[in-house]
Design a protein around this motif. Structure first.
Motif, PDB file in Angstrom:
ATOM      1  N   PHE A  70     -18.836  25.644   1.520  1.00  0.00           N
ATOM      2  CA  PHE A  70     -17.448  25.224   1.688  1.00  0.00           C
ATOM      3  C   PHE A  70     -16.562  26.453   1.679  1.00  0.00           C
ATOM      4  CE2 PHE A  70     -13.339  24.041  -0.139  1.00  0.00           C
ATOM      5  CZ  PHE A  70     -12.958  23.052   0.726  1.00  0.00           C
ATOM      6  N   GLN A  71     -15.621  26.495   2.620  1.00  0.00           N
ATOM      7  CA  GLN A  71     -14.700  27.627   2.682  1.00  0.00           C
ATOM      8  C   GLN A  71     -13.424  27.202   3.368  1.00  0.00           C
ATOM      9  OE1 GLN A  71     -16.143  31.469   4.175  1.00  0.00           O
ATOM     10  NE2 GLN A  71     -14.447  31.454   5.604  1.00  0.00           N
ATOM     11  N   PHE A  72     -12.300  27.725   2.882  1.00  0.00           N
ATOM     12  CA  PHE A  72     -11.076  27.613   3.657  1.00  0.00           C
ATOM     13  C   PHE A  72     -10.312  28.912   3.537  1.00  0.00           C
ATOM     14  CE2 PHE A  72      -9.773  25.687  -0.413  1.00  0.00           C
ATOM     15  CZ  PHE A  72      -8.603  26.379  -0.696  1.00  0.00           C
ATOM     16  N   ASP A  73      -9.604  29.214   4.615  1.00  0.00           N
ATOM     17  CA  ASP A  73      -8.786  30.410   4.671  1.00  0.00           C
ATOM     18  C   ASP A  73      -7.593  30.120   5.557  1.00  0.00           C
ATOM     19  OD1 ASP A  73      -9.837  30.477   7.246  1.00  0.00           O
ATOM     20  OD2 ASP A  73     -11.218  32.109   6.827  1.00  0.00           O
ATOM     21  N   ALA A  74      -6.889  31.136   5.979  1.00  0.00           N
ATOM     22  CA  ALA A  74      -5.690  30.932   6.790  1.00  0.00           C
ATOM     23  C   ALA A  74      -5.999  30.267   8.128  1.00  0.00           C
ATOM     24  CB  ALA A  74      -4.987  32.261   7.015  1.00  0.00           C
ATOM     25  N   ALA A  75      -7.211  30.397   8.638  1.00  0.00           N
ATOM     26  CA  ALA A  75      -7.564  29.855   9.948  1.00  0.00           C
ATOM     27  C   ALA A  75      -7.984  28.386   9.906  1.00  0.00           C
ATOM     28  CB  ALA A  75      -8.683  30.671  10.573  1.00  0.00           C
ATOM     29  N   GLY A  76      -8.619  27.942   8.827  1.00  0.00           N
ATOM     30  CA  GLY A  76      -9.092  26.570   8.777  1.00  0.00           C
ATOM     31  C   GLY A  76     -10.108  26.353   7.679  1.00  0.00           C
ATOM     32  N   ILE A  79     -16.919  23.207   6.191  1.00  0.00           N
ATOM     33  CA  ILE A  79     -17.620  22.375   5.223  1.00  0.00           C
ATOM     34  C   ILE A  79     -19.012  22.115   5.766  1.00  0.00           C
ATOM     35  CG2 ILE A  79     -16.534  20.276   6.128  1.00  0.00           C
ATOM     36  CD1 ILE A  79     -16.652  19.376   3.055  1.00  0.00           C
ATOM     37  N   GLY A  80     -20.011  22.661   5.098  1.00  0.00           N
ATOM     38  CA  GLY A  80     -21.374  22.607   5.628  1.00  0.00           C
ATOM     39  C   GLY A  80     -21.439  23.426   6.900  1.00  0.00           C
ATOM     40  N   ASN A  81     -21.878  22.789   7.976  1.00  0.00           N
ATOM     41  CA  ASN A  81     -21.952  23.500   9.258  1.00  0.00           C
ATOM     42  C   ASN A  81     -20.781  23.153  10.174  1.00  0.00           C
ATOM     43  OD1 ASN A  81     -22.673  20.855   9.919  1.00  0.00           O
ATOM     44  ND2 ASN A  81     -24.089  21.511  11.504  1.00  0.00           N
ATOM     45  N   VAL A  82     -19.775  22.457   9.655  1.00  0.00           N
ATOM     46  CA  VAL A  82     -18.641  22.004  10.458  1.00  0.00           C
ATOM     47  C   VAL A  82     -17.428  22.897  10.197  1.00  0.00           C
ATOM     48  CG1 VAL A  82     -17.117  20.066  10.967  1.00  0.00           C
ATOM     49  CG2 VAL A  82     -19.485  19.633  10.322  1.00  0.00           C
ATOM     50  N   VAL A  83     -16.870  23.448  11.261  1.00  0.00           N
ATOM     51  CA  VAL A  83     -15.658  24.257  11.175  1.00  0.00           C
ATOM     52  C   VAL A  83     -14.513  23.449  11.766  1.00  0.00           C
ATOM     53  CG1 VAL A  83     -14.555  26.411  11.863  1.00  0.00           C
ATOM     54  CG2 VAL A  83     -17.005  26.374  11.358  1.00  0.00           C
ATOM     55  N   LEU A  84     -13.442  23.300  10.980  1.00  0.00           N
ATOM     56  CA  LEU A  84     -12.296  22.489  11.399  1.00  0.00           C
ATOM     57  C   LEU A  84     -11.014  23.305  11.327  1.00  0.00           C
ATOM     58  CD1 LEU A  84     -13.097  19.326   9.242  1.00  0.00           C
ATOM     59  CD2 LEU A  84     -13.368  19.511  11.714  1.00  0.00           C
ATOM     60  N   PRO A  85     -10.131  23.169  12.310  1.00  0.00           N
ATOM     61  CA  PRO A  85      -8.809  23.778  12.181  1.00  0.00           C
ATOM     62  C   PRO A  85      -7.977  22.949  11.201  1.00  0.00           C
ATOM     63  CG  PRO A  85      -8.977  22.576  14.246  1.00  0.00           C
ATOM     64  CD  PRO A  85     -10.333  22.525  13.602  1.00  0.00           C
ATOM     65  N   TRP A  86      -6.936  23.536  10.656  1.00  0.00           N
ATOM     66  CA  TRP A  86      -6.123  22.836   9.664  1.00  0.00           C
ATOM     67  C   TRP A  86      -5.536  21.528  10.183  1.00  0.00           C
ATOM     68  CZ3 TRP A  86      -6.642  23.405   4.812  1.00  0.00           C
ATOM     69  CH2 TRP A  86      -6.965  24.632   4.259  1.00  0.00           C
ATOM     70  N   ARG A  87      -5.222  21.455  11.456  1.00  0.00           N
ATOM     71  CA  ARG A  87      -4.585  20.238  11.994  1.00  0.00           C
ATOM     72  C   ARG A  87      -5.505  19.017  11.904  1.00  0.00           C
ATOM     73  NH1 ARG A  87      -6.064  23.135  16.509  1.00  0.00           N
ATOM     74  NH2 ARG A  87      -7.494  22.035  17.887  1.00  0.00           N
ATOM     75  N   ASP A  88      -6.827  19.231  11.768  1.00  0.00           N
ATOM     76  CA  ASP A  88      -7.776  18.123  11.686  1.00  0.00           C
ATOM     77  C   ASP A  88      -8.055  17.667  10.253  1.00  0.00           C
ATOM     78  OD1 ASP A  88      -7.964  18.246  14.413  1.00  0.00           O
ATOM     79  OD2 ASP A  88      -9.892  19.274  14.441  1.00  0.00           O
ATOM     80  N   VAL A  89      -7.499  18.355   9.267  1.00  0.00           N
ATOM     81  CA  VAL A  89      -7.760  18.043   7.859  1.00  0.00           C
ATOM     82  C   VAL A  89      -6.540  17.355   7.262  1.00  0.00           C
ATOM     83  CG1 VAL A  89      -8.272  19.041   5.596  1.00  0.00           C
ATOM     84  CG2 VAL A  89      -9.282  20.032   7.653  1.00  0.00           C
ATOM     85  N   SER A  90      -6.761  16.192   6.622  1.00  0.00           N
ATOM     86  CA  SER A  90      -5.640  15.518   5.979  1.00  0.00           C
ATOM     87  C   SER A  90      -5.675  15.644   4.454  1.00  0.00           C
ATOM     88  CB  SER A  90      -5.590  14.037   6.367  1.00  0.00           C
ATOM     89  OG  SER A  90      -6.718  13.359   5.881  1.00  0.00           O
ATOM     90  N   GLU A  91      -6.868  15.778   3.858  1.00  0.00           N
ATOM     91  CA  GLU A  91      -6.996  15.918   2.406  1.00  0.00           C
ATOM     92  C   GLU A  91      -8.309  16.586   2.038  1.00  0.00           C
ATOM     93  OE1 GLU A  91      -4.969  12.230   0.015  1.00  0.00           O
ATOM     94  OE2 GLU A  91      -6.972  11.915   0.801  1.00  0.00           O
ATOM     95  N   PHE A  92      -8.282  17.309   0.930  1.00  0.00           N
ATOM     96  CA  PHE A  92      -9.510  17.730   0.263  1.00  0.00           C
ATOM     97  C   PHE A  92      -9.773  16.712  -0.832  1.00  0.00           C
ATOM     98  CE2 PHE A  92      -8.174  22.268   1.280  1.00  0.00           C
ATOM     99  CZ  PHE A  92      -9.061  22.396   2.326  1.00  0.00           C
ATOM    100  N   VAL A  93     -11.024  16.356  -1.022  1.00  0.00           N
ATOM    101  CA  VAL A  93     -11.385  15.428  -2.086  1.00  0.00           C
ATOM    102  C   VAL A  93     -12.452  16.091  -2.943  1.00  0.00           C
ATOM    103  CG1 VAL A  93     -12.251  13.128  -2.648  1.00  0.00           C
ATOM    104  CG2 VAL A  93     -10.916  13.473  -0.571  1.00  0.00           C
ATOM    105  N   ALA A 118     -22.345  18.369  14.567  1.00  0.00           N
ATOM    106  CA  ALA A 118     -21.913  18.291  13.170  1.00  0.00           C
ATOM    107  C   ALA A 118     -22.815  17.332  12.407  1.00  0.00           C
ATOM    108  CB  ALA A 118     -20.469  17.827  13.094  1.00  0.00           C
ATOM    109  N   GLU A 119     -23.258  17.772  11.257  1.00  0.00           N
ATOM    110  CA  GLU A 119     -24.119  16.936  10.424  1.00  0.00           C
ATOM    111  C   GLU A 119     -23.275  16.229   9.377  1.00  0.00           C
ATOM    112  OE1 GLU A 119     -27.245  19.303   8.747  1.00  0.00           O
ATOM    113  OE2 GLU A 119     -27.714  20.201  10.678  1.00  0.00           O
ATOM    114  N   VAL A 120     -23.249  14.911   9.411  1.00  0.00           N
ATOM    115  CA  VAL A 120     -22.520  14.126   8.417  1.00  0.00           C
ATOM    116  C   VAL A 120     -23.529  13.678   7.368  1.00  0.00           C
ATOM    117  CG1 VAL A 120     -21.129  12.065   8.023  1.00  0.00           C
ATOM    118  CG2 VAL A 120     -20.856  13.369  10.139  1.00  0.00           C
TER     119      VAL A 120
END
Length: 171
Positions: A70-76, A79-93, A118-120
Motif C-alpha cells: 500500500f502506498q500513496f503520494d502526491a500522484a495517487g 493498493i496491491g497491484n492496482v495504481v489509482l489516481p486520486w480522482r478515483d479514490v473516495s475513502e481509505f478504510v 487488477a486483482e480484487v
C-alpha cells in the motif's frame, strides 16, 4: 529544500516482509548486471563500472516496487497491484480485526472502473471496502498515515476506521 520538491519525494507506504524469493531475485539481478558489465568490458572494451552504476537505481526501484502493499503520494494511490489516481479514490478504510494483521482498503468513486489485470481480493468480514490488502500490524501506523494524508491527499478523501460497532473518521 522547497515544500513542492519535498512533497514529490515523500510518501506513505507499507511493504510486505522480505521473502526468500525476493532476495533471490535481487541477488540474481545484481549478479546479472555485474556479469553484463564484465561482458561489455571484455567485448567492447567499455568500463563495466558505468553499467553497474547506471543499473543500481533501477534494480533498487524494481525490488522496492515488488514489496509494496500500500502506498500513496502526491500522484495517487497504489493498493496491491492496482495504481489509482486520486480522482478515483473516495475513502481509505482501515480495519484492525485483531491478530497480527491490519487491513487497509480503498473505496472507489462512483464511476471508477478498475484497470485491466487488477486483482480484487476475496471479501473479508471486517473490511467493508472491496479493494484491500492485509499488512503486518507492526508495519502499520494509523497516526502516521493520517498525518501523511493531511499533507498530500485531497481533502475530500477521509480515512475511515471500520470497527465492529460501526465506522468513524480517523483523527
Amino acid at each position: 529544500m522547497s515544500n513542492r520538491r519535498r512533497m514529490r519525494w515523500e510518501r506513505y507506504k507499507v511493504t510486505r516482509p522480505f521473502s526468500g524469493q525476493d532476495l533471490a531475485g535481487l541477488w540474481g539481478a545484481i549478479i546479472g548486471v555485474v556479469a553484463l558489465a564484465l561482458l561489455l568490458g571484455w567485448a567492447l572494451e567499455m568500463k563495466g563500472g558505468a553499467v553497474i552504476v547506471l543499473a543500481i537505481p533501477f534494480i533498487s526501484q524494481w525490488f522496492d516496487a515488488k514489496r509494496i502493499l500500500f502506498q500513496f503520494d502526491a500522484a495517487g494511490v497504489r493498493i496491491g497491484n492496482v495504481v489509482l489516481p486520486w480522482r478515483d479514490v473516495s475513502e481509505f478504510v482501515v480495519a484492525t480485526p485483531g491478530g497480527d494483521h491490519a487491513l487497509i482498503g480503498v473505496r472507489l468513486g462512483q464511476h471508477t472502473t478498475l484497470p485491466p489485470g487488477a486483482e480484487v481480493p476475496p471479501a473479508h468480514p471486517a473490511m467493508p471496502a472491496p479493494l484491500h490488502v492485509a499488512v503486518q500490524s507492526e508495519k502499520f501506523d494509523l497516526a502516521k498515515m493520517v498525518s501523511k494524508a493531511r499533507k498530500y491527499a485531497p481533502t475530500y478523501v477521509p480515512i475511515v476506521v471500520a470497527e465492529p460497532t460501526g465506522e468513524r473518521v480517523a483523527s
